[in-house]
Design an enzyme around this catalytic site. Structure first.
Site, PDB file in Angstrom:
ATOM      1  N   THR A 155      49.227 -43.259  43.321  1.00 16.85           N
ATOM      2  CA  THR A 155      48.410 -42.045  43.153  1.00 16.85           C
ATOM      3  C   THR A 155      47.140 -42.470  42.418  1.00 16.85           C
ATOM      4  O   THR A 155      46.191 -42.911  43.053  1.00 16.85           O
ATOM      5  CB  THR A 155      49.149 -40.940  42.361  1.00 16.85           C
ATOM      6  OG1 THR A 155      49.654 -41.478  41.147  1.00 16.85           O
ATOM      7  CG2 THR A 155      50.282 -40.374  43.178  1.00 16.85           C
ATOM      8  N   THR A 188      56.185 -41.168  34.328  1.00 18.73           N
ATOM      9  CA  THR A 188      55.924 -40.617  35.662  1.00 18.73           C
ATOM     10  C   THR A 188      55.882 -41.717  36.607  1.00 18.73           C
ATOM     11  O   THR A 188      54.844 -42.253  36.915  1.00 18.73           O
ATOM     12  CB  THR A 188      54.556 -40.032  35.855  1.00 18.73           C
ATOM     13  OG1 THR A 188      54.460 -38.996  34.996  1.00 18.73           O
ATOM     14  CG2 THR A 188      54.370 -39.518  37.270  1.00 18.73           C
ATOM     15  N   GLU A 268      46.248 -44.970  32.830  1.00 17.10           N
ATOM     16  CA  GLU A 268      44.958 -44.315  33.056  1.00 17.10           C
ATOM     17  C   GLU A 268      44.003 -44.460  31.880  1.00 17.10           C
ATOM     18  O   GLU A 268      44.299 -44.050  30.769  1.00 17.10           O
ATOM     19  CB  GLU A 268      45.174 -42.827  33.308  1.00 17.10           C
ATOM     20  CG  GLU A 268      45.715 -42.545  34.694  1.00 17.10           C
ATOM     21  CD  GLU A 268      46.205 -41.106  34.842  1.00 17.10           C
ATOM     22  OE1 GLU A 268      46.182 -40.373  33.850  1.00 17.10           O
ATOM     23  OE2 GLU A 268      46.612 -40.753  35.957  1.00 17.10           O
ATOM     24  N   ASN A 387      41.816 -37.320  33.286  1.00 22.48           N
ATOM     25  CA  ASN A 387      42.798 -36.247  33.300  1.00 22.48           C
ATOM     26  C   ASN A 387      42.204 -34.856  33.167  1.00 22.48           C
ATOM     27  O   ASN A 387      42.915 -33.865  33.271  1.00 22.48           O
ATOM     28  CB  ASN A 387      43.851 -36.496  32.222  1.00 22.48           C
ATOM     29  CG  ASN A 387      44.768 -37.618  32.651  1.00 22.48           C
ATOM     30  OD1 ASN A 387      45.435 -37.520  33.669  1.00 22.48           O
ATOM     31  ND2 ASN A 387      44.745 -38.714  31.898  1.00 22.48           N
ATOM     32  N   SER A 392      40.767 -30.941  39.973  1.00 19.20           N
ATOM     33  CA  SER A 392      39.650 -30.093  40.400  1.00 19.20           C
ATOM     34  C   SER A 392      38.803 -30.773  41.471  1.00 19.20           C
ATOM     35  O   SER A 392      38.952 -31.931  41.753  1.00 19.20           O
ATOM     36  CB  SER A 392      38.763 -29.738  39.204  1.00 19.20           C
ATOM     37  OG  SER A 392      39.464 -29.764  38.013  1.00 19.20           O
TER      38      SER A 392
END
Lengths: 392, 392
Positions: A155, A188, A268, A387, A392
Site C-alpha cells: 500500500t 498493520t 511511513e 497520514n 483525501s
C-alpha cells in the site's frame, strides 16, 4: 524468493484495477501439497475487518489450499455486505482454481481459502474488478511468482518485503506488507509464510505464535493497531523432511524477525529506526510494558528526530508504567553513552552521536534479570504529511 | 485577575535569570490569611520531580502560606541535589518573607511553602540566580501581581492563562501554564488557584479533586505525562464568607475548566482543538478509556490535521479498548455528520465541514447511558518541529 522459495507453492501478483493508479493489487498463493497444514495469527483489535473474521473461521480446520490478498481497500467496517464480498472472493478463487484444473490436492473449496485485505477502512471493495482479477491471478500462477505477489500487496510501502530461512532440505519463505499503523498485537501488516517442511498444523501454530510474540508483536512504529493484521503460515510437506521442532521454530522466527525489521525500516515518514532495549526488568512483561511506553512517547520520538538525546523523556515514559523499579535507580544509555545514571544526570549528553539512522536506547530498570526489545521509529513532519493526506 | 482576584493574596513575577533569554521565570504567590487552608493534586507519573515530592509532603499539613514557582528548569531527575535545591528555595522564601516583615499570619516556615518547577528535565537549577531572585520577587509582591505571576511561569506557552469565577462576596481565581506534554492524570501544567472563601482544607481537597477529574484530567494533547504536574488551591478566608459546598465546588470546576480549555487552545504546534465526546457507554470509565484511545491515535490526529474525516481510524482506536460495545453497533459523528452508522458507512463524508479550528467527534458505543469528553489536538509538522528542537 518470498512465498515460492519453499517447494509446493505457486503464486502470482496482478493489477485487477482495485487501485485507481493501475498498480498491482491482487496476490494469490496456492499450496499444491501434498500437505495442506496451516496456522494463523490475527489482529487483537476488536474491530476486525471482514477478511479477518472470515480467515479466523477458515483456519479452525487447520488447513488451507490458498490465500488471496488484495491491496487498495481494507474491507473493514463494511458491514454484512463486506463479509459477503469476502465470502464471494473465496468462492471465486476456489471455482477459478478448479476450472483451471489446479486441483491436485483434491479440489478447492471456499472454506479452505484465506482472504486478506489492506487499504482504506470503510470502503466496499470494487467486486466488479476484484472477481475478474481472480481469474487473471489464477492464470498467472507460477513457482516463481513470489516476488510479484509481494509487490501486489504493497500500500504505502516503498519497497516489497520478502525473507527466507531453512534447514537441511527444507525452507521457510515469506512476504510482508506494512508501513503505517504499525503497533501492538501485530502491526498493520499482512504476512504470508510458506514452508515445504512436512509438519502438522499444531507444530505450525506453536512455531508461529512463538515467533510473532517476539518479532511482529514488538514492532511498534506508531502505536496504532490495525483492523486487518494477519500472519499466515502454510506447509506443503513437499520437501518430505520433518525438521526438529525447535529447529523449525527458529527458522520461522528468523523469517518473521527479518520481515519485522524490514517493516520498521520502511515505516511511513521515518528517518530513524529506534531499538528500545529494556534490561534488568523484574519480568518480561514489565520489560515489554516499559519498552512500549518509551516507544510510544511522541515527545521522545520528536527529540530523536531532532538528534537530541533527551533522556528525561525516557524517564518520564518509564514513570507512567506499572513495572517494578525505583526512580533513583534507573539508568539510560543512548547510542552507548549512559546519559542517565541512578535516575539523574550521567555522562555528558554531548558525547552521544546520533547522526545515523539506527538509534539504540537501553533502559536499565535495575529490578531483575529479564529483558525485551521493542522497535519503533521517530516522529517526523513526513509522517504527519503522509497520514494527513492518505485518504483525501 | 489570576491568583490575586481573591482577597487576601499578593503575588509577583520577575526575571531571576534562570532563563537565558532574560524572560520572567520566577513567580511567588503569598496567602496573607486570615486562613491558610490549602489542597493539592499532583502528577501520577512515578518519576516525580523534586518539587513535586517536596510539595506533596508539605501539603499533608493542609496549610500553605506561599507558593514559589520557577520556569526555565523542571528540577526533575536531578537526584538528592535537586531535592536539596527545592528545600533551599522554600527556606529562602520563608526567610525573605519574614525579613520583609510580611509575617501577618504568624511567620513563614519552609514546611508551609509549596515549590513548583517547569522546564527541561535532567538539569540542576542555577541556584545562584534563583535564590537572589526570591528576594526580588518578595520585594515586588502586590495585590495586583497576579498577571505578572502568570507570565513568569510560561515555558513554551504562547500566552499566559488566567481565569476567575465566584459567588456572592467570594471569588476563585487561578493561573496555569502548559503547552506540551499534556496528558492523563494531569497535563504538564502548573496551576495555582486561590480563593478568599472561608473554607477548610478538606472542603478544598474535595472540590479540587472533583474539578480536576473532569477538566485537567481529560485534557490529553499528546499522551505524554509530565514529571512536574501540580495543581494547588489556597484559601485565605479573607471574604469572611463560607459558601455552600456545592456552589464552591462548581466555582472551582469552572475555573479549572476555563484554564484547561486555554491549555488545549495553546497546545504546541496544534492547528485543531478536538473534542472527543463518547456517549452511550456502559460506564464512565469505559467512556474515558475510549475517549483517550481516540485522542491518542496518531493516525487520526494526522487525518484531522489534513481535514480528513477518517472515521475508520476512530473505529480502529475504539477496537483497542476493553470497553463494552459491539463492533456492528458503533456510530461516529464528525462535526455533526454521522459518517459511521452501525459499524459501517453512514452519511456522505463529503458533507463534513472541517475548515474551522474546533472539531467535534462523537463516538456512540450504544452500550449504556454514560458519557465523557476528552479534549485533544491534531498532530502537525509544527508539533514535530517544536519538540525536536526544544532542548538543543
Amino acid at each position: 524468493m518470498s512465498v515460492t522459495a519453499a517447494k509446493g507453492f505457486t503464486a502470482s501478483g496482478i493489477a485487477a484495477g482495485i487501485k485507481e493508479n493501475g498498480n498491482p493489487d491482487l496476490a494469490l498463493v496456492v499450496n499444491n501439497g501434498p500437505k495442506l497444514a496451516a496456522a494463523g495469527v490475527f489482529t487483537s483489535n476488536r474491530v476486525k475487518a471482514a477478511p479477518v473474521l472470515w480467515s479466523e473461521q477458515v483456519l479452525k480446520g487447520g488447513e488451507l489450499t490458498a490465500v488471496v490478498l488484495n491491496s487498495g481497500g481494507a474491507n473493514a467496517c463494511t458491514g454484512p455486505k463486506g463479509f459477503q464480498d469476502t465470502h464471494a472472493t473465496a468462492e471465486k478463487v476456489a471455482e477459478s482454481l478448479n476450472t483451471a484444473g489446479l486441483d491436485e490436492t483434491g479440489g478447492h473449496a471456499a472454506g479452505m481459502i484465506a482472504v486478506c485485505s489492506t487499504g482504506l477502512i470503510g470502503l466496499l471493495l470494487p467486486m466488479d474488478k476484484l472477481l475478474p482479477g481472480v481469474d487473471k491471478a489464477v492464470a498467472q500462477l507460477s513457482p516463481h511468482g513470489g516476488e510479484k505477489a509481494a509487490i501486489a500487496i504493497k500500500t504505502t510501502d516503498s519497497v516489497h518485503k520478502t525473507a527466507v530461512a531453512g534447514g537441511n532440505g527444507w525452507t521457510v519463505g515469506g512476504m510482508a506488507k506494512g508501513a503505517g499503523m504499525l503497533a501492538p498485537g501485530l502491526a498493520t501488516m499482512l504476512v504470508v509464510l510458506t514452508t515445504d517442511a512436512d509438519v502438522e498444523s499444531d507444530v505450525l501454530d506453536r512455531a508461529l505464535r512463538a515467533a510473532t510474540r517476539t518479532t511482529f508483536d514488538r514492532v511498534d512504529s506508531d502505536g496504532c493497531m490495525s483492523t486487518n493484521d494477519t500472519v499466515l503460515l502454510l506447509a506443503s510437506g513437499a520437501s518430505q523432511v520433518t525438521p526438529d521442532d525447535a529447529e523449525f521454530a527458529e527458522a520461522v522466527r528468523k523469517v518473521c524477525d527479518d520481515l519485522a525489521q524490514q517493516l520498521i525500516r520502511d515505516a511511513e515518514g521515518a528517518s530513524k529506526d529506534i531499538k528500545v532495549e529494556v534490561v534488568n526488568a523484574a519480568s518480561e512483561d514489565d520489560a515489554v510494558e516499559v519498552g512500549r511506553s518509551i516507544a510510544r512517547n511522541n515527545l521522545l520520538k520528536c527529540a530523536i528526530h531532532g538528534e537530541d538525546p533527551n533522556w528525561g523523556r525516557v524517564l518520564s515514559a518509564i514513570g507512567t508504567t506499572r513495572a517494578a523499579f525505583e526512580p533513583d535507580q534507573l539508568n539510560v544509555a543512548i547510542n552507548g553513552v549512559w546519559v542517565c545514571k541512578n535516575g539523574g544526570v550521567g555522562e555528558d549528553r554531548d558525547k552521544v552521536d546520533m547522526r545515523y539512522r539506527e538509534v539504540h536506547i537501553i533502559a536499565d530498570l535495575a529490578a531483575g534479570g529479564e529483558s525485551a526489545t521493542i522497535w519503533t521509529n521517530d516522529l517526523t513532519a513526513d509522517y504527519v504529511h503522509e497520514n494527513s493526506a492518505y485518504s483525501s
